[in-house]
Motif scaffolding. Structure first.
Motif, mmCIF file in Angstrom:
data_model
loop_
_atom_site.group_PDB
_atom_site.id
_atom_site.type_symbol
_atom_site.label_atom_id
_atom_site.label_comp_id
_atom_site.label_asym_id
_atom_site.label_seq_id
_atom_site.Cartn_x
_atom_site.Cartn_y
_atom_site.Cartn_z
ATOM 1 N N SER A 1 0.929 -1.053 -0.014
ATOM 2 C CA SER A 1 -0.071 0.043 -0.080
ATOM 3 C C SER A 1 1.033 1.192 0.100
ATOM 4 N N LEU A 2 0.492 2.269 -0.819
ATOM 5 C CA LEU A 2 1.237 3.392 -0.792
ATOM 6 C C LEU A 2 0.445 4.717 -0.618
ATOM 7 N N PHE A 3 1.018 5.564 0.031
ATOM 8 C CA PHE A 3 0.468 6.837 0.262
ATOM 9 C C PHE A 3 0.936 8.077 -0.277
ATOM 10 N N LEU A 4 0.318 8.917 -1.233
ATOM 11 C CA LEU A 4 1.112 9.639 -2.138
ATOM 12 C C LEU A 4 0.358 10.873 -2.162
ATOM 13 N N ILE A 5 0.974 12.204 -1.953
ATOM 14 C CA ILE A 5 0.183 13.432 -2.335
ATOM 15 C C ILE A 5 0.636 13.832 -3.757
ATOM 16 N N SER A 6 -0.427 14.261 -4.350
ATOM 17 C CA SER A 6 -0.042 14.572 -5.584
ATOM 18 C C SER A 6 0.444 16.059 -5.704
ATOM 19 N N GLY A 7 1.022 16.098 -7.054
ATOM 20 C CA GLY A 7 1.727 17.384 -7.148
ATOM 21 C C GLY A 7 3.126 17.698 -6.515
ATOM 22 N N VAL A 8 3.629 16.819 -5.795
ATOM 23 C CA VAL A 8 4.915 16.891 -5.200
ATOM 24 C C VAL A 8 5.983 16.432 -6.026
ATOM 25 N N GLY A 9 5.772 15.539 -7.111
ATOM 26 C CA GLY A 9 7.174 15.102 -7.698
ATOM 27 C C GLY A 9 6.340 14.558 -9.071
ATOM 28 N N HIS B 1 -2.371 -0.801 -3.540
ATOM 29 C CA HIS B 1 -3.620 0.000 -3.127
ATOM 30 C C HIS B 1 -2.737 1.278 -2.972
ATOM 31 N N VAL B 2 -3.204 2.311 -3.550
ATOM 32 C CA VAL B 2 -2.770 3.561 -3.411
ATOM 33 C C VAL B 2 -3.685 4.529 -2.929
ATOM 34 N N VAL B 3 -3.350 5.305 -1.860
ATOM 35 C CA VAL B 3 -4.164 6.363 -1.290
ATOM 36 C C VAL B 3 -3.698 7.497 -1.453
ATOM 37 N N LEU B 4 -4.199 8.237 -2.516
ATOM 38 C CA LEU B 4 -3.847 9.557 -3.082
ATOM 39 C C LEU B 4 -4.462 10.745 -2.490
ATOM 40 N N VAL B 5 -3.801 11.861 -2.106
ATOM 41 C CA VAL B 5 -4.306 13.046 -1.713
ATOM 42 C C VAL B 5 -4.390 13.885 -3.235
#
Length: 280
Positions: free
Chosen positions: A68-76, A92-96
């Motif tokens: 599982s991956l937690f990722l904030i969009s727009g950072v990279g 599974h990805v949890v995207l902000v």
């Protein structure tokens, strides 16, 4: 194994802390550009990992064994990171993302967020998408002015938005990463009520024990320093969201935090109390 990117940031650090408190610490890997720095601040038992979200190829080791991956969009390099995650076997990805994809889809940042959401949905991995509104932590932009002069100067001083505490974003992400029923869901996230910049300044004043004045300024005055700090397009977008292009969808208060976590959304006053030292 859960990989939390941005693990020393406002949301990521709180997510790592919550996962550790819940007993998931040994199954958490905290990603930053400097693993030595992360090792000094992450909870005991959490594995620090080094990688640069702007260079997806640098994440190969960090992604090893991750489900599982937690990722904030727009950072990279969002597209590259999602491709690397899929290739590494992430399930599974949890995207902000941002609530602006619902309220202002014509703006450049919102279009970028929509593109990332679309790429995730089409990746073959399972997903949960979080769409928060304005962060309470954005008022850290006022810190120097409050420290030096006990004043904030802002456009749209009396426009209230349902500002969200970053810890609530982390709480919903924790639930999505560790509990059932959240995959394939998109969650708008807000605080418990609308609060204007003037009201935020008043709350800061009460916490600090001194008056913090709020002076309304024209958009034209606010724009140059914001553009210098974040770029012209983003500055225009932020100013639109603060009140220049306000709409009912942006003003709406959602009960998502309470429904998903079982606890009410944190008010701005709570954030101010927790971060008062930044303004002293």
């Amino acid at each position: 194994m859960i990989l939390v990117t941005g693990a020393t940031g406002n949301i990521g650090s709180e997510l790592v802390r919550q996962l550790s408190v819940d007993g998931h610490g040994t199954a958490v890997r905290a990603l930053t550009r400097d693993a030595a720095r992360a090792g000094a601040v992450v909870p005991a038992g959490v594995e620090p990992a080094e990688g640069d979200l702007g260079r997806a190829e640098s994440l190969k080791s960090a992604l090893g064994g991750v489900r599982s991956l937690f990722l904030i969009s727009g950072v990279g390099d969002d597209a590259g990171v999602l491709d690397a995650a899929r290739d590494a076997g992430v399930e599974h990805v949890v995207l902000v993302s941002s609530i602006t994809v619902m309220t202002h889809p014509h703006l450049g940042p919102a279009r970028a967020n929509l593109a990332v959401e679309r790429r995730l949905r089409e990746s073959g991995m399972e997903w949960t998408i979080l769409r928060p509104t304005q962060f309470a932590s954005n008022t850290l932009w006022w810190a120097r002015s409050v420290r030096d002069a006990s004043v904030v100067r802002v456009p749209y001083a009396d426009v209230g938005l349902p500002t969200v505490h970053p810890a609530d974003i982390a709480s919903v992400a924790r639930a999505a990463l560790t509990g059932p029923g959240h995959r394939g869901r998109t969650y708008p996230l807000t605080g418990p009520k609308r609060i204007s910049p003037r009201q935020q300044a008043d709350e800061l004043g009460r916490v600090l024990g001194r008056e913090v004045a709020c002076v309304g300024v024209a958009r034209e005055e606010a724009y140059p320093p914001m553009a210098a700090m974040m770029g012209a397009e983003v500055a225009d977008s932020v100013l639109d969201l603060m009140g220049g292009d306000i709409n009912d969808a942006l003003l709406a208060v959602h009960d998502t935090v309470a429904r998903v976590t079982g606890s009410p959304a944190r008010p701005y006053r709570r954030w101010a109390e927790e971060n008062a030292d930044a303004f002293r």
